[in-house]
Design a protein around this motif. Sequence first.
Motif, PDB file in Angstrom:
ATOM      1  N   UNK A 241      10.199  18.684   1.572  1.00  0.00           N
ATOM      2  CA  UNK A 241       9.768  17.714   2.584  1.00  0.00           C
ATOM      3  C   UNK A 241       8.251  17.609   2.538  1.00  0.00           C
ATOM      4  N   UNK A 242       7.740  16.378   2.705  1.00  0.00           N
ATOM      5  CA  UNK A 242       6.290  16.176   2.665  1.00  0.00           C
ATOM      6  C   UNK A 242       5.900  14.998   3.544  1.00  0.00           C
ATOM      7  N   UNK A 243       4.864  15.188   4.364  1.00  0.00           N
ATOM      8  CA  UNK A 243       4.306  14.051   5.092  1.00  0.00           C
ATOM      9  C   UNK A 243       3.659  13.112   4.075  1.00  0.00           C
ATOM     10  N   UNK A 244       3.780  11.816   4.308  1.00  0.00           N
ATOM     11  CA  UNK A 244       3.346  10.827   3.326  1.00  0.00           C
ATOM     12  C   UNK A 244       2.949   9.541   4.046  1.00  0.00           C
ATOM     13  N   UNK A 245       2.065   8.802   3.433  1.00  0.00           N
ATOM     14  CA  UNK A 245       1.663   7.505   3.984  1.00  0.00           C
ATOM     15  C   UNK A 245       1.400   6.536   2.844  1.00  0.00           C
ATOM     16  N   UNK A 246       1.990   5.345   2.959  1.00  0.00           N
ATOM     17  CA  UNK A 246       1.791   4.305   1.949  1.00  0.00           C
ATOM     18  C   UNK A 246       0.892   3.199   2.500  1.00  0.00           C
TER      19      UNK A 246
END
Length: 354
Positions: A241-246
Motif C-alpha cells: 500500500x502506498x499514498x499517491x497523488x496524480x
Amino acid sequence: MHNLHTIQLMDTHAGGDVSRIVTGGIDILPGATVREQMEYLRDDADGLRRLLLEEPYGIPEMSVDLLVPATHPEAVAGYIIMEVMGYPIYSGSNTLCTATAVLESGIVPKQEGIQRFKLEAPAGLVQIEAKVHNGVVESVTCGGLPSYIDTYRDTIQVPGIGEVTYSIAYSGGFYALVDATELGFKLVRDEERALSECAYKIVEAIKAQRGFSHYTLGDVGPLPFLHFMGPEEQIGEGYTRSRSTTYVHPGVICRSTTGTGTSARLALMNYEGRLNVGDKLETVSLRETGFIGTFIGTHQEGAYQVVENTITGRSYVLAHSDIVINCDDPMVACGELHHILRDRHSPEALPLET
C-alpha cells in the motif's frame, strides 16, 4: 428553436474523480474505429470537451466520457475520454465509471455475481469484470494498458525547486514518477495546492528539455502527467500500500490516484525487480480513496519489458441530468460542436440509449 439542444448525462465518480458520461444528444461521429472518432472530436469538434469541462457547465477537474457505438464486434459499447489535457487514449478511472454507467443504464443488463464484457476505448478493447450484489455494482476490474519504463531515475534542474530525480513510465500516457518524500510532501489534503504548483514546475522543466515516443504509437504529445509516490507499506504477502497523488498538466490534482498512475507504479516496481505474478499495489489518494493494481505478467516489446496489469475500484452514480444548450447564450460557444448536436426536438436517439 433550432438553437436549443439537449445532452443526456450520467455523472459518476471513481475514487473522487468525477466522470460525466454522455449517454445521448450527440450525433453519430465519422470514423471506422473509436480511435478515429476520437481524432474527429479532437480535430473538428473539441467544443464538446470544452463545453462540459468549462463554465458554466463544468470545471476542469472533471472528465467526460462520450458513449459511442462500438466498432469492434466483441465490444458492447465504445467510449471517448476527454480531460483538461485533451484526449487520452485510455484512463482507468474513466473506464471504471463508463463500465458502471453501461450497467446502470441497461446497455448491459445487470446480473448477480461476476459479469464480464468488453468496451472499446481509443486504445482498443478493454476487458471488464464487474461484481454485482443485490443489484449493486460493488466493484469493477478493468485491464490496465500495457505499461513500461521509458526512463529510470534521471535528474533535472527545476527552477524554484532544485535537482529532481524522476522516472518516466507509459501506462496510457507518459508519467513522470517522483518520490514525494524527497520533495518534502506527506501526501495529505492540505498539500493539494503546493503539490499542483510543484508538479507544474517539474512537468514544464521536463517538457522544455525533452519529449517521449511510444514504441508503436510514436509521438503522443507533450508530457501530460506526474505521479507523486509516497512510502510503501507491506500489508501482507504480495500486497503493498502506498499514498499517491496524480497531477494532470496544467494545474489539476486528481481526486483519485488514477488507474493509469497505479499502472505506472506497477511498471516501476517490476523494473526494479520487486513484483511477482499476482502481487497487488493499493494506491491511496489525498481523500483516502484507493485503487488496487494487480501484476499479471510481462512480455517483451523490442527493448521494453511491458507490464500486463488490472485495476480494481468502485464507481458511484451521482446524478442523471439533461443539459440544455442554448446557442444564443453568450456563455456558450456552439461553433465547435453545433454540427454534432442533435436538435432538441428530434425523435432520434443515440443508439446506446435504452
